[in-house]
Motif scaffolding. Structure first.
Motif, PDB file in Angstrom:
ATOM      1  N   ILE A  53      20.255  41.696 -12.554  1.00  0.00           N
ATOM      2  CA  ILE A  53      18.903  42.222 -12.338  1.00  0.00           C
ATOM      3  C   ILE A  53      17.959  41.978 -13.517  1.00  0.00           C
ATOM      4  CG2 ILE A  53      19.738  43.963 -10.726  1.00  0.00           C
ATOM      5  CD1 ILE A  53      19.016  46.087 -12.931  1.00  0.00           C
ATOM      6  N   HIS A  54      18.323  41.070 -14.430  1.00  0.00           N
ATOM      7  CA  HIS A  54      17.383  40.734 -15.502  1.00  0.00           C
ATOM      8  C   HIS A  54      17.472  39.243 -15.808  1.00  0.00           C
ATOM      9  CE1 HIS A  54      15.205  42.206 -19.360  1.00  0.00           C
ATOM     10  NE2 HIS A  54      14.912  40.930 -19.114  1.00  0.00           N
ATOM     11  N   VAL A  55      16.616  38.459 -15.158  1.00  0.00           N
ATOM     12  CA  VAL A  55      16.536  37.014 -15.424  1.00  0.00           C
ATOM     13  C   VAL A  55      15.061  36.610 -15.400  1.00  0.00           C
ATOM     14  CG1 VAL A  55      18.783  36.637 -14.330  1.00  0.00           C
ATOM     15  CG2 VAL A  55      16.711  36.279 -13.012  1.00  0.00           C
ATOM     16  N   HIS A  56      14.796  35.350 -15.767  1.00  0.00           N
ATOM     17  CA  HIS A  56      13.407  34.847 -15.765  1.00  0.00           C
ATOM     18  C   HIS A  56      13.330  33.531 -14.987  1.00  0.00           C
ATOM     19  CE1 HIS A  56      11.732  37.980 -18.238  1.00  0.00           C
ATOM     20  NE2 HIS A  56      12.895  37.969 -18.876  1.00  0.00           N
ATOM     21  N   LEU A  57      12.559  33.550 -13.913  1.00  0.00           N
ATOM     22  CA  LEU A  57      12.589  32.458 -12.928  1.00  0.00           C
ATOM     23  C   LEU A  57      11.237  31.801 -12.689  1.00  0.00           C
ATOM     24  CD1 LEU A  57      14.755  34.322 -10.226  1.00  0.00           C
ATOM     25  CD2 LEU A  57      15.565  32.719 -11.970  1.00  0.00           C
ATOM     26  N   ASP A 111      13.977  38.616 -11.079  1.00  0.00           N
ATOM     27  CA  ASP A 111      13.067  38.236 -12.160  1.00  0.00           C
ATOM     28  C   ASP A 111      12.393  39.505 -12.684  1.00  0.00           C
ATOM     29  OD1 ASP A 111      11.261  35.878 -13.436  1.00  0.00           O
ATOM     30  OD2 ASP A 111      10.040  37.654 -12.967  1.00  0.00           O
ATOM     31  N   THR A 112      12.375  39.634 -14.010  1.00  0.00           N
ATOM     32  CA  THR A 112      11.837  40.865 -14.595  1.00  0.00           C
ATOM     33  C   THR A 112      10.484  40.605 -15.237  1.00  0.00           C
ATOM     34  OG1 THR A 112      13.199  40.388 -16.513  1.00  0.00           O
ATOM     35  CG2 THR A 112      14.049  42.003 -14.962  1.00  0.00           C
ATOM     36  N   GLY A 113       9.472  40.535 -14.379  1.00  0.00           N
ATOM     37  CA  GLY A 113       8.094  40.545 -14.870  1.00  0.00           C
ATOM     38  C   GLY A 113       7.570  39.259 -15.470  1.00  0.00           C
ATOM     39  N   LEU A 167       8.233  47.546 -11.224  1.00  0.00           N
ATOM     40  CA  LEU A 167       7.142  47.088 -12.066  1.00  0.00           C
ATOM     41  C   LEU A 167       7.644  46.988 -13.494  1.00  0.00           C
ATOM     42  CD1 LEU A 167       4.770  49.702 -10.498  1.00  0.00           C
ATOM     43  CD2 LEU A 167       5.040  47.341  -9.784  1.00  0.00           C
ATOM     44  N   LYS A 168       6.966  46.159 -14.300  1.00  0.00           N
ATOM     45  CA  LYS A 168       7.519  45.863 -15.627  1.00  0.00           C
ATOM     46  C   LYS A 168       6.445  45.832 -16.690  1.00  0.00           C
ATOM     47  CE  LYS A 168      10.692  43.949 -18.540  1.00  0.00           C
ATOM     48  NZ  LYS A 168      11.077  42.552 -18.688  1.00  0.00           N
ATOM     49  N   THR A 169       6.796  46.282 -17.881  1.00  0.00           N
ATOM     50  CA  THR A 169       6.018  45.951 -19.074  1.00  0.00           C
ATOM     51  C   THR A 169       6.994  45.429 -20.116  1.00  0.00           C
ATOM     52  OG1 THR A 169       4.509  46.697 -20.813  1.00  0.00           O
ATOM     53  CG2 THR A 169       6.132  48.287 -20.049  1.00  0.00           C
ATOM     54  N   THR A 173      15.457  48.634 -20.350  1.00  0.00           N
ATOM     55  CA  THR A 173      16.286  47.430 -20.534  1.00  0.00           C
ATOM     56  C   THR A 173      16.435  47.138 -22.028  1.00  0.00           C
ATOM     57  OG1 THR A 173      16.665  45.143 -19.840  1.00  0.00           O
ATOM     58  CG2 THR A 173      14.385  45.761 -20.382  1.00  0.00           C
ATOM     59  N   HIS A 174      17.323  46.213 -22.349  1.00  0.00           N
ATOM     60  CA  HIS A 174      17.664  45.902 -23.748  1.00  0.00           C
ATOM     61  C   HIS A 174      18.238  47.145 -24.441  1.00  0.00           C
ATOM     62  CE1 HIS A 174      15.496  42.316 -22.793  1.00  0.00           C
ATOM     63  NE2 HIS A 174      14.289  42.795 -22.976  1.00  0.00           N
ATOM     64  N   MET A 175      19.164  47.842 -23.783  1.00  0.00           N
ATOM     65  CA  MET A 175      19.660  49.131 -24.264  1.00  0.00           C
ATOM     66  C   MET A 175      20.433  49.034 -25.578  1.00  0.00           C
ATOM     67  SD  MET A 175      22.811  49.770 -21.582  1.00  0.00           S
ATOM     68  CE  MET A 175      23.403  51.296 -22.340  1.00  0.00           C
ATOM     69  N   THR A 222      21.895  39.629 -17.802  1.00  0.00           N
ATOM     70  CA  THR A 222      21.891  38.576 -18.814  1.00  0.00           C
ATOM     71  C   THR A 222      20.592  38.434 -19.600  1.00  0.00           C
ATOM     72  OG1 THR A 222      21.158  36.976 -17.164  1.00  0.00           O
ATOM     73  CG2 THR A 222      23.542  37.174 -17.533  1.00  0.00           C
ATOM     74  N   ASP A 223      19.423  38.709 -18.955  1.00  0.00           N
ATOM     75  CA  ASP A 223      18.130  38.243 -19.494  1.00  0.00           C
ATOM     76  C   ASP A 223      18.209  36.721 -19.667  1.00  0.00           C
ATOM     77  OD1 ASP A 223      15.561  38.094 -20.429  1.00  0.00           O
ATOM     78  OD2 ASP A 223      15.936  39.152 -22.304  1.00  0.00           O
ATOM     79  N   LEU A 224      18.614  36.062 -18.591  1.00  0.00           N
ATOM     80  CA  LEU A 224      18.815  34.605 -18.601  1.00  0.00           C
ATOM     81  C   LEU A 224      17.484  33.861 -18.702  1.00  0.00           C
ATOM     82  CD1 LEU A 224      20.875  32.225 -18.008  1.00  0.00           C
ATOM     83  CD2 LEU A 224      20.209  32.483 -15.622  1.00  0.00           C
TER      84      LEU A 224
END
Ligand SMILES: [Zn+2]
Length: 407
Positions: A62-66, A98-100, A164-166, A219-221, A278-280
Protein backbone atom coordinates in the motif's frame (compact mmCIF):
# COMPACT_ATOMS: atom_id res chain seq x y z
CA UNK A 1 -11.15 -30.90 -16.69
CA UNK A 2 -12.73 -29.22 -13.72
CA UNK A 3 -9.97 -26.66 -13.06
CA UNK A 4 -7.58 -24.55 -15.12
CA UNK A 5 -4.74 -24.67 -12.66
CA UNK A 6 -3.77 -26.67 -9.60
CA UNK A 7 -1.06 -25.67 -7.11
CA UNK A 8 -0.08 -28.94 -5.49
CA UNK A 9 1.62 -29.67 -2.19
CA UNK A 10 2.49 -26.14 -1.12
CA UNK A 11 2.61 -24.88 2.45
CA UNK A 12 -0.39 -22.54 2.37
CA UNK A 13 -0.39 -19.53 4.69
CA UNK A 14 -3.70 -17.66 4.46
CA UNK A 15 -3.99 -15.65 7.69
CA UNK A 16 -7.44 -14.22 6.88
CA UNK A 17 -8.83 -17.76 6.95
CA UNK A 18 -6.57 -19.10 9.69
CA UNK A 19 -4.96 -21.59 7.29
CA UNK A 20 -1.34 -22.62 7.82
CA UNK A 21 -0.89 -26.12 6.46
CA UNK A 22 0.21 -28.18 3.47
CA UNK A 23 -2.70 -28.31 1.06
CA UNK A 24 -3.65 -27.92 -2.61
CA UNK A 25 -5.37 -24.98 -4.29
CA UNK A 26 -7.47 -25.37 -7.45
CA UNK A 27 -8.37 -22.42 -9.68
CA UNK A 28 -11.35 -22.10 -12.01
CA UNK A 29 -12.48 -19.05 -14.02
CA UNK A 30 -9.69 -17.02 -12.45
CA UNK A 31 -11.00 -17.63 -8.92
CA UNK A 32 -10.05 -19.85 -6.02
CA UNK A 33 -12.29 -22.92 -6.53
CA UNK A 34 -11.14 -25.40 -3.87
CA UNK A 35 -8.62 -25.45 -1.02
CA UNK A 36 -8.18 -29.05 0.03
CA UNK A 37 -5.63 -31.80 0.47
CA UNK A 38 -5.23 -34.36 -2.34
CA UNK A 39 -7.05 -32.67 -5.21
CA UNK A 40 -6.35 -35.09 -8.13
CA UNK A 41 -3.63 -33.81 -10.48
CA UNK A 42 -5.64 -34.89 -13.53
CA UNK A 43 -8.58 -32.69 -12.56
CA UNK A 44 -6.76 -29.60 -13.87
CA UNK A 45 -5.42 -28.55 -17.26
CA UNK A 46 -2.17 -27.59 -15.57
CA UNK A 47 -0.76 -28.88 -12.31
CA UNK A 48 2.23 -27.17 -10.70
CA UNK A 49 4.20 -28.94 -7.98
CA UNK A 50 4.89 -26.26 -5.37
CA UNK A 51 5.98 -28.59 -2.58
CA UNK A 52 8.67 -27.05 -0.39
CA UNK A 53 7.31 -23.57 -1.13
CA UNK A 54 4.98 -21.21 0.71
CA UNK A 55 1.69 -20.37 -1.03
CA UNK A 56 0.22 -17.07 0.16
CA UNK A 57 -2.31 -14.51 -1.00
CA UNK A 58 -0.91 -12.09 -3.61
CA UNK A 59 0.93 -9.37 -1.70
CA UNK A 60 -0.76 -6.02 -1.06
CA UNK A 61 1.77 -3.18 -1.11
CA UNK A 62 0.00 0.00 0.00
CA UNK A 63 2.93 2.40 -0.45
CA UNK A 64 4.38 2.71 -3.96
CA UNK A 65 4.82 5.45 -6.58
CA UNK A 66 3.35 4.87 -10.03
CA UNK A 67 2.91 8.28 -11.69
CA UNK A 68 5.97 8.61 -13.89
CA UNK A 69 6.19 12.19 -15.17
CA UNK A 70 9.51 12.36 -17.02
CA UNK A 71 11.07 15.69 -17.87
CA UNK A 72 11.75 17.38 -14.57
CA UNK A 73 15.20 16.66 -13.19
CA UNK A 74 14.32 18.28 -9.86
CA UNK A 75 11.18 16.26 -9.36
CA UNK A 76 10.66 14.13 -6.29
CA UNK A 77 8.56 11.01 -6.13
CA UNK A 78 6.62 11.92 -9.26
CA UNK A 79 9.61 11.61 -11.50
CA UNK A 80 10.96 8.69 -9.51
CA UNK A 81 7.87 6.60 -10.16
CA UNK A 82 7.79 3.23 -11.90
CA UNK A 83 5.01 1.51 -13.83
CA UNK A 84 3.17 -1.25 -11.97
CA UNK A 85 3.34 -4.55 -13.89
CA UNK A 86 7.10 -4.33 -14.46
CA UNK A 87 7.79 -4.33 -10.73
CA UNK A 88 4.75 -5.83 -9.02
CA UNK A 89 4.53 -9.45 -10.15
CA UNK A 90 8.24 -10.27 -9.86
CA UNK A 91 7.87 -9.37 -6.18
CA UNK A 92 4.70 -11.40 -5.57
CA UNK A 93 2.65 -8.21 -5.40
CA UNK A 94 -0.78 -8.23 -7.06
CA UNK A 95 -2.25 -5.07 -5.48
CA UNK A 96 -0.41 -1.73 -5.36
CA UNK A 97 -1.44 1.61 -3.92
CA UNK A 98 0.11 4.83 -5.16
CA UNK A 99 0.57 7.18 -2.23
CA UNK A 100 -0.09 10.69 -3.43
CA UNK A 101 2.18 10.96 -6.46
CA UNK A 102 -0.75 12.77 -8.11
CA UNK A 103 -2.80 15.51 -6.47
CA UNK A 104 -6.36 16.72 -6.99
CA UNK A 105 -5.39 18.71 -10.12
CA UNK A 106 -3.79 15.79 -12.00
CA UNK A 107 -5.39 12.70 -10.45
CA UNK A 108 -7.72 12.20 -13.46
CA UNK A 109 -4.67 12.19 -15.75
CA UNK A 110 -2.90 9.71 -13.45
CA UNK A 111 -5.94 7.47 -13.48
CA UNK A 112 -6.17 7.61 -17.28
CA UNK A 113 -2.46 6.92 -17.83
CA UNK A 114 -1.85 4.33 -15.11
CA UNK A 115 -4.63 3.13 -12.81
CA UNK A 116 -6.95 2.11 -15.67
CA UNK A 117 -4.27 0.44 -17.81
CA UNK A 118 -2.42 -2.33 -16.00
CA UNK A 119 -3.07 -5.89 -14.88
CA UNK A 120 -1.84 -5.21 -11.33
CA UNK A 121 -4.74 -4.08 -9.15
CA UNK A 122 -3.98 -0.43 -8.50
CA UNK A 123 -5.44 2.21 -6.21
CA UNK A 124 -4.36 5.66 -5.15
CA UNK A 125 -4.25 8.23 -2.38
CA UNK A 126 -4.99 11.75 -3.71
CA UNK A 127 -2.42 14.33 -2.64
CA UNK A 128 -3.85 17.42 -0.90
CA UNK A 129 -1.31 19.39 -3.01
CA UNK A 130 -2.83 20.16 -6.42
CA UNK A 131 -0.01 18.68 -8.50
CA UNK A 132 0.98 16.04 -5.98
CA UNK A 133 4.67 15.16 -5.95
CA UNK A 134 5.43 16.63 -9.38
CA UNK A 135 8.20 18.67 -7.75
CA UNK A 136 9.43 19.30 -4.21
CA UNK A 137 7.80 22.75 -4.36
CA UNK A 138 4.31 21.62 -5.30
CA UNK A 139 3.85 20.09 -1.85
CA UNK A 140 4.91 23.34 -0.10
CA UNK A 141 2.43 25.69 -1.82
CA UNK A 142 -0.17 26.18 0.91
CA UNK A 143 -2.45 28.03 -1.54
CA UNK A 144 -2.80 24.77 -3.46
CA UNK A 145 -3.48 22.50 -0.43
CA UNK A 146 -7.22 22.56 -1.06
CA UNK A 147 -9.61 20.67 1.23
CA UNK A 148 -12.76 20.94 -0.90
CA UNK A 149 -11.14 20.14 -4.26
CA UNK A 150 -9.19 17.19 -2.82
CA UNK A 151 -12.29 15.70 -1.16
CA UNK A 152 -14.34 16.20 -4.34
CA UNK A 153 -11.79 14.43 -6.56
CA UNK A 154 -11.51 11.59 -4.05
CA UNK A 155 -15.29 11.07 -4.10
CA UNK A 156 -15.45 11.37 -7.89
CA UNK A 157 -12.90 8.54 -8.22
CA UNK A 158 -13.94 6.62 -5.13
CA UNK A 159 -13.75 3.26 -6.93
CA UNK A 160 -9.94 3.65 -7.10
CA UNK A 161 -9.22 6.17 -4.33
CA UNK A 162 -8.50 4.74 -0.88
CA UNK A 163 -7.57 7.96 0.93
CA UNK A 164 -5.79 11.30 0.90
CA UNK A 165 -2.13 12.14 1.36
CA UNK A 166 0.30 14.81 2.41
CA UNK A 167 4.08 14.40 2.18
CA UNK A 168 7.44 16.15 2.25
CA UNK A 169 6.08 19.28 3.96
CA UNK A 170 8.99 21.35 5.29
CA UNK A 171 7.32 24.28 7.07
CA UNK A 172 7.07 24.34 10.89
CA UNK A 173 3.27 24.54 11.02
CA UNK A 174 0.41 22.03 10.89
CA UNK A 175 -1.23 23.33 7.68
CA UNK A 176 -0.65 20.28 5.46
CA UNK A 177 -1.68 17.82 8.19
CA UNK A 178 -4.77 19.73 9.27
CA UNK A 179 -5.95 20.22 5.68
CA UNK A 180 -5.50 16.58 4.65
CA UNK A 181 -7.35 15.45 7.78
CA UNK A 182 -10.15 17.93 7.02
CA UNK A 183 -10.32 16.61 3.44
CA UNK A 184 -10.44 13.06 4.82
CA UNK A 185 -13.30 14.05 7.12
CA UNK A 186 -15.18 15.55 4.19
CA UNK A 187 -14.55 12.61 1.83
CA UNK A 188 -15.07 10.06 4.65
CA UNK A 189 -11.71 8.44 3.87
CA UNK A 190 -8.45 7.92 5.76
CA UNK A 191 -5.53 10.32 5.47
CA UNK A 192 -1.97 9.07 5.09
CA UNK A 193 0.76 11.28 6.52
CA UNK A 194 4.39 11.43 5.44
CA UNK A 195 5.46 13.91 8.14
CA UNK A 196 8.10 15.60 5.95
CA UNK A 197 10.78 17.51 7.80
CA UNK A 198 10.44 16.95 11.54
CA UNK A 199 10.22 20.31 13.38
CA UNK A 200 10.05 21.14 17.11
CA UNK A 201 6.94 23.28 16.47
CA UNK A 202 4.99 20.22 15.36
CA UNK A 203 6.25 17.15 17.24
CA UNK A 204 5.49 13.67 15.92
CA UNK A 205 3.87 12.54 19.21
CA UNK A 206 1.28 15.30 18.79
CA UNK A 207 0.53 14.07 15.25
CA UNK A 208 -0.40 10.53 16.29
CA UNK A 209 -1.74 11.40 19.76
CA UNK A 210 -4.00 14.32 18.84
CA UNK A 211 -4.12 15.41 15.21
CA UNK A 212 -4.94 12.17 13.40
CA UNK A 213 -8.28 10.36 13.52
CA UNK A 214 -8.78 6.62 14.06
CA UNK A 215 -8.11 4.93 10.70
CA UNK A 216 -5.60 7.58 9.58
CA UNK A 217 -2.19 6.23 8.62
CA UNK A 218 1.25 7.35 9.76
CA UNK A 219 3.68 6.08 7.12
CA UNK A 220 7.47 5.83 7.45
CA UNK A 221 6.93 4.57 11.03
CA UNK A 222 10.61 3.58 11.52
CA UNK A 223 12.17 6.78 10.09
CA UNK A 224 15.25 8.07 11.91
CA UNK A 225 13.62 11.14 13.57
CA UNK A 226 10.53 9.21 14.81
CA UNK A 227 10.94 8.87 18.61
CA UNK A 228 10.46 5.11 19.02
CA UNK A 229 12.58 4.02 22.01
CA UNK A 230 12.84 5.84 25.35
CA UNK A 231 15.99 6.15 27.46
CA UNK A 232 15.21 2.90 29.25
CA UNK A 233 15.13 1.10 25.89
CA UNK A 234 11.35 0.65 25.79
CA UNK A 235 8.92 1.52 23.03
CA UNK A 236 7.36 4.89 23.96
CA UNK A 237 3.91 4.52 25.47
CA UNK A 238 2.49 7.28 23.20
CA UNK A 239 2.94 4.92 20.23
CA UNK A 240 0.99 2.09 21.84
CA UNK A 241 -1.69 4.53 23.00
CA UNK A 242 -2.01 5.92 19.45
CA UNK A 243 -2.47 2.41 18.14
CA UNK A 244 -5.06 1.74 20.86
CA UNK A 245 -7.12 4.65 19.60
CA UNK A 246 -6.97 3.38 16.01
CA UNK A 247 -4.03 5.12 14.33
CA UNK A 248 -2.51 2.85 11.66
CA UNK A 249 1.26 2.53 11.23
CA UNK A 250 2.72 1.80 7.79
CA UNK A 251 6.33 0.84 7.03
CA UNK A 252 6.91 2.77 3.77
CA UNK A 253 10.58 1.69 3.71
CA UNK A 254 11.74 3.81 0.76
CA UNK A 255 15.15 5.36 0.27
CA UNK A 256 15.12 7.47 3.45
CA UNK A 257 12.50 6.11 5.82
CA UNK A 258 13.62 2.82 7.37
CA UNK A 259 16.18 2.65 10.16
CA UNK A 260 17.13 -0.63 11.87
CA UNK A 261 17.97 1.43 15.01
CA UNK A 262 14.22 2.02 15.37
CA UNK A 263 12.81 -1.07 13.66
CA UNK A 264 14.72 -3.81 15.52
CA UNK A 265 13.72 -2.84 19.10
CA UNK A 266 10.15 -2.04 17.99
CA UNK A 267 9.71 -5.46 16.36
CA UNK A 268 11.32 -7.19 19.37
CA UNK A 269 8.87 -5.38 21.69
CA UNK A 270 5.89 -6.18 19.45
CA UNK A 271 5.30 -2.66 18.16
CA UNK A 272 4.65 -3.96 14.66
CA UNK A 273 3.34 -2.26 11.54
CA UNK A 274 -0.27 -2.56 10.39
CA UNK A 275 1.13 -2.81 6.86
CA UNK A 276 4.52 -3.91 5.55
CA UNK A 277 5.09 -1.76 2.46
CA UNK A 278 7.97 -0.77 0.23
CA UNK A 279 7.65 2.90 -0.82
CA UNK A 280 8.81 1.51 -4.17
CA UNK A 281 10.31 4.00 -6.60
CA UNK A 282 13.47 4.15 -8.67
CA UNK A 283 15.55 5.54 -5.79
CA UNK A 284 14.58 2.79 -3.32
CA UNK A 285 14.44 -0.28 -5.55
CA UNK A 286 18.15 -0.80 -6.23
CA UNK A 287 19.86 -0.15 -2.88
CA UNK A 288 18.53 -0.83 0.62
CA UNK A 289 14.82 -1.46 0.20
CA UNK A 290 14.96 -3.50 -3.07
CA UNK A 291 11.52 -5.13 -3.15
CA UNK A 292 8.62 -6.58 -1.18
CA UNK A 293 10.16 -10.04 -0.41
CA UNK A 294 13.31 -8.31 0.88
CA UNK A 295 11.28 -5.94 3.06
CA UNK A 296 9.25 -8.89 4.39
CA UNK A 297 12.47 -10.85 5.02
CA UNK A 298 13.75 -8.00 7.20
CA UNK A 299 10.75 -8.43 9.50
CA UNK A 300 11.23 -12.18 9.51
CA UNK A 301 14.88 -11.95 10.54
CA UNK A 302 14.06 -9.24 13.13
CA UNK A 303 11.99 -11.96 14.83
CA UNK A 304 8.46 -11.71 13.47
CA UNK A 305 6.89 -15.15 12.80
CA UNK A 306 6.42 -15.90 9.09
CA UNK A 307 2.63 -16.14 9.35
CA UNK A 308 2.52 -12.62 10.81
CA UNK A 309 4.85 -11.32 8.10
CA UNK A 310 2.41 -12.71 5.53
CA UNK A 311 -0.62 -11.33 7.41
CA UNK A 312 0.87 -7.83 7.52
CA UNK A 313 1.69 -8.02 3.79
CA UNK A 314 -1.74 -9.26 2.64
CA UNK A 315 -5.03 -9.06 4.55
CA UNK A 316 -4.04 -6.35 7.07
CA UNK A 317 -2.96 -3.78 4.47
CA UNK A 318 -6.09 -4.65 2.47
CA UNK A 319 -8.14 -3.77 5.57
CA UNK A 320 -6.13 -0.56 6.16
CA UNK A 321 -7.20 0.69 2.70
CA UNK A 322 -10.77 -0.55 3.11
CA UNK A 323 -10.48 -3.23 0.40
CA UNK A 324 -10.86 -6.55 2.29
CA UNK A 325 -11.75 -8.33 -0.95
CA UNK A 326 -7.97 -8.59 -1.50
CA UNK A 327 -5.30 -10.36 0.51
CA UNK A 328 -6.84 -13.80 1.14
CA UNK A 329 -7.41 -17.17 -0.54
CA UNK A 330 -11.09 -17.67 0.25
CA UNK A 331 -13.08 -19.89 -2.13
CA UNK A 332 -14.67 -17.57 -4.69
CA UNK A 333 -12.05 -14.82 -4.32
CA UNK A 334 -9.94 -13.77 -7.31
CA UNK A 335 -6.95 -16.11 -7.57
CA UNK A 336 -4.23 -13.60 -6.67
CA UNK A 337 -1.45 -15.80 -5.30
CA UNK A 338 2.23 -15.50 -4.40
CA UNK A 339 4.46 -18.58 -4.16
CA UNK A 340 7.47 -17.83 -1.99
CA UNK A 341 10.71 -19.72 -1.36
CA UNK A 342 12.47 -19.38 2.00
CA UNK A 343 16.20 -19.97 1.58
CA UNK A 344 18.78 -20.52 4.27
CA UNK A 345 22.24 -19.04 3.79
CA UNK A 346 24.25 -15.91 4.52
CA UNK A 347 22.27 -12.79 3.61
CA UNK A 348 22.76 -9.07 4.20
CA UNK A 349 19.96 -6.55 4.64
CA UNK A 350 20.50 -2.81 4.45
CA UNK A 351 18.27 -0.04 5.75
CA UNK A 352 17.92 3.41 4.15
CA UNK A 353 21.00 4.79 5.89
CA UNK A 354 23.68 2.13 5.30
CA UNK A 355 22.85 0.14 8.43
CA UNK A 356 23.21 -3.59 7.74
CA UNK A 357 21.71 -6.60 9.47
CA UNK A 358 23.15 -10.00 8.52
CA UNK A 359 20.91 -13.03 8.83
CA UNK A 360 20.47 -16.61 7.68
CA UNK A 361 17.10 -16.56 5.90
CA UNK A 362 15.60 -14.81 2.89
CA UNK A 363 12.34 -14.94 0.98
CA UNK A 364 12.26 -15.04 -2.81
CA UNK A 365 9.24 -14.94 -5.10
CA UNK A 366 8.99 -18.07 -7.28
CA UNK A 367 5.57 -17.62 -8.86
CA UNK A 368 2.79 -15.05 -8.99
CA UNK A 369 -0.79 -15.45 -10.15
CA UNK A 370 -3.15 -12.55 -10.81
CA UNK A 371 -6.78 -13.45 -11.57
CA UNK A 372 -5.54 -17.05 -11.94
CA UNK A 373 -3.08 -16.14 -14.71
CA UNK A 374 0.63 -16.92 -14.26
CA UNK A 375 2.29 -13.48 -14.36
CA UNK A 376 5.70 -14.33 -12.83
CA UNK A 377 7.55 -17.64 -13.05
CA UNK A 378 11.13 -17.45 -11.78
CA UNK A 379 12.11 -21.06 -12.54
CA UNK A 380 9.96 -22.01 -15.52
CA UNK A 381 7.59 -24.14 -13.47
CA UNK A 382 4.73 -23.58 -15.92
CA UNK A 383 6.68 -24.92 -18.94
CA UNK A 384 8.08 -28.34 -19.94
CA UNK A 385 11.54 -29.71 -20.81
CA UNK A 386 12.09 -28.35 -24.34
CA UNK A 387 13.27 -31.78 -25.58
CA UNK A 388 9.83 -33.19 -24.87
CA UNK A 389 8.09 -30.62 -27.07
CA UNK A 390 7.19 -30.85 -30.77
CA UNK A 391 10.39 -30.89 -32.97
CA UNK A 392 9.29 -27.63 -34.61
CA UNK A 393 7.83 -25.93 -31.53
CA UNK A 394 8.20 -22.19 -31.47
CA UNK A 395 6.83 -21.67 -35.00
CA UNK A 396 3.50 -19.92 -34.66
CA UNK A 397 0.44 -20.79 -36.76
CA UNK A 398 0.78 -17.65 -38.88
CA UNK A 399 4.35 -18.40 -40.02
CA UNK A 400 6.34 -21.23 -41.62
CA UNK A 401 9.80 -22.65 -41.06
CA UNK A 402 11.45 -22.44 -44.55
CA UNK A 403 14.67 -24.46 -44.66
CA UNK A 404 17.53 -23.52 -47.05
CA UNK A 405 18.18 -25.89 -50.03
CA UNK A 406 20.50 -28.83 -49.18
CA UNK A 407 23.99 -28.63 -50.81
ZN1 LIG B 1 6.33 7.45 -0.68
Amino acid sequence: MRYELLLKGGHVIDPANGIETITDIAIRDGNIAVVDTDIPADSAQQCLDVSGLYVTPGLVDIHVHLYATPGNRDAWAGDNSILPDGFSFRAGTTTMVDTGSAGWRNFADFRHRVLDRFTTRTYGFVNIAGFGMATMMTEQNVHDLNVDECAAIAREHEDVVVGLKTAHYVMPDWTSVDRVVAAGEKARMPAMIDFGHFKPERPYYELVSERLRPGDISTHMYRGPVPCIDEQGHVYSYLREARERGIRFDVGHGAGSFCFRNAVPCVEQNFWPDSISTDLHRMSMNIGMLDMPTTMSKFLVMGMPLADVIRLSTIEPARVIGRPQHGHLSVGAAADVAVLRLDEGDFGYMDSFGGVLRADRRLFCELTLCDGQIVWDLNGRSGADYRTLDPEYGVRDVEELIRPPQA
